[in-house]
Design a protein around this motif. Structure first.
Motif, mmCIF file in Angstrom:
data_model
loop_
_atom_site.group_PDB
_atom_site.id
_atom_site.type_symbol
_atom_site.label_atom_id
_atom_site.label_comp_id
_atom_site.label_asym_id
_atom_site.label_seq_id
_atom_site.Cartn_x
_atom_site.Cartn_y
_atom_site.Cartn_z
ATOM 1 N N ARG A 80 37.900 80.337 -56.228
ATOM 2 C CA ARG A 80 39.350 80.084 -56.072
ATOM 3 C C ARG A 80 39.649 78.590 -56.023
ATOM 4 O O ARG A 80 40.625 78.169 -55.395
ATOM 5 N N SER A 81 38.805 77.789 -56.642
ATOM 6 C CA SER A 81 39.016 76.333 -56.585
ATOM 7 C C SER A 81 40.314 75.920 -57.270
ATOM 8 O O SER A 81 40.911 74.900 -56.920
ATOM 9 N N ASP A 82 40.777 76.703 -58.274
ATOM 10 C CA ASP A 82 42.006 76.354 -58.983
ATOM 11 C C ASP A 82 43.243 76.621 -58.148
ATOM 12 O O ASP A 82 44.328 76.157 -58.488
ATOM 13 N N GLU A 83 43.111 77.364 -57.040
ATOM 14 C CA GLU A 83 44.256 77.690 -56.196
ATOM 15 C C GLU A 83 44.446 76.688 -55.063
ATOM 16 O O GLU A 83 45.337 76.857 -54.231
#
Length: 344
Positions: A149-152
């Motif tokens: 979930r690094s893009d969140e």
């Protein structure tokens, strides 16, 4: 030689009685000289033979009885139960019985307390090891979320979360190692390790903590091979990194961590010097930085020092036959030297 020492100890223990016997014989020799001058030499010879016999026989009897008492005492000290206590009383003089009874009571009381403490310690160690394995589950979940979930989340938040995760992993590793300090068997595997390359690899494993603290890393010197255990050496480096990052906030300049290899021709030892430019350690604190629980003056400022990191470093270094040396002056940073033995 042993029986000569036992005879000497016997004479020394009963020297007063032997002295009385000798003085008494001298007195009777004097009376024989006064009363029977014509048979004086015969009487003196008989008295000397009789005296030697009266001394020799008790000495061997006492030595034999002393061995019996020592054997009973050894059994009693190994297992201070009432049976061994009664046996010791039977072979000992009656004047010693009250002291033996009192000693048995005290030893049994201490043994009971010791057994309870051993059980409590075993339960505590099992609890700690179980807790460590359980806490790894949420840490693994945190790692999974950070990876997937690094893009969140913003880069700053992700970096801070990685920093917190790495700190928690380091604390868990310290707890687990401390719980296993007294283990009878330790799974060390010694192999040839390129020192500078290994330090660079270890730095990458702790990159988030170093970046969060703003550290600049420097590597100086030639590559050198050492014989050591990879996990143990990585643990030592991790604790030194954690020690430096904890005190980085006290330093006003940009924090720098330097790894420098050296070679001592006289002792044929490879040396790894790890230096920071932090607040340093005062001269009165420096000899004690590897002691368990010692925080010194810096601990009162950071409120984070536990005095366990460098203590664990010293224990691991001892297991790996690595000598430790520390040099520092207040305001000039701390240099920890790892001195590796030469292995053919």
């Amino acid at each position: 030689m042993r029986w000569i020492k036992e005879i000497y100890n016997c004479f020394h223990a009963y020297k007063l009685w032997f002295l009385i016997l000798i003085v008494t014989n001298l007195l009777f020799i004097f009376f024989a000289w006064l009363a029977y001058p014509e048979t004086f030499k015969v009487l003196v010879g008989l008295m000397i033979v009789f005296t030697l016999a009266m001394i020799t026989l008790p000495v061997f009897v006492i030595m034999r009885k002393q061995k019996i008492i020592e054997a009973a005492l050894q059994d009693f000290l190994l297992e201070p139960n009432e049976t061994n206590e009664d046996i010791l009383c039977r072979v000992s003089p009656k004047t010693h019985h009250p002291f033996i009874r009192r000693m048995g009571s005290v030893l049994r009381s201490y043994q009971t307390e010791l057994n309870e403490q051993v059980m409590e310690l075993a339960d505590y160690e099992n609890y700690i090891e179980g807790w460590v394995h359980e806490i790894k589950k949420p840490l693994s979940l945190m790692t999974l979320v950070l990876d997937n979930r690094s893009d969140e989340m913003s880069p700053l938040v992700r970096r801070r979360m990685l920093h917190v995760r790495d700190q928690m992993l380091g604390d868990v590793e310290r707890i687990l190692y401390f719980a296993r300090l007294e283990a009878a068997h330790k799974d060390y595997m010694f192999e040839s390790i390129p020192l500078l390359a290994f330090c660079k690899q270890t730095m990458e494993d702790h990159r988030t903590i170093l970046d969060e603290s703003g550290f600049q890393i420097q590597f100086i010197g030639e590559e050198r091979e050492v014989i050591s255990d990879r996990k143990g050496l990585a643990f030592i480096l991790a604790q030194i990194i954690a020690n430096s990052t904890k005190h980085a906030a006290q330093n006003q300049v940009h924090p720098i961590l330097t790894f420098e290899t050296a070679y001592d021709k006289e002792s044929d030892h490879t040396i790894l010097n790890i230096s920071d430019n932090g607040p340093g350690v005062s001269g009165e604190d420096l000899p004690f930085i590897f002691d368990k629980g010692f925080t010194g003056r810096r601990g009162t400022y950071t409120r984070e020092a536990t005095g366990m990191g460098l203590f664990l470093v010293s224990k691991m270094a001892y297991d790996l036959a690595i000598q430790l040396d520390a040099k520092s002056e207040p305001g000039s940073g701390l240099t920890l030297s790892l001195i590796f033995p030469h292995v053919k």
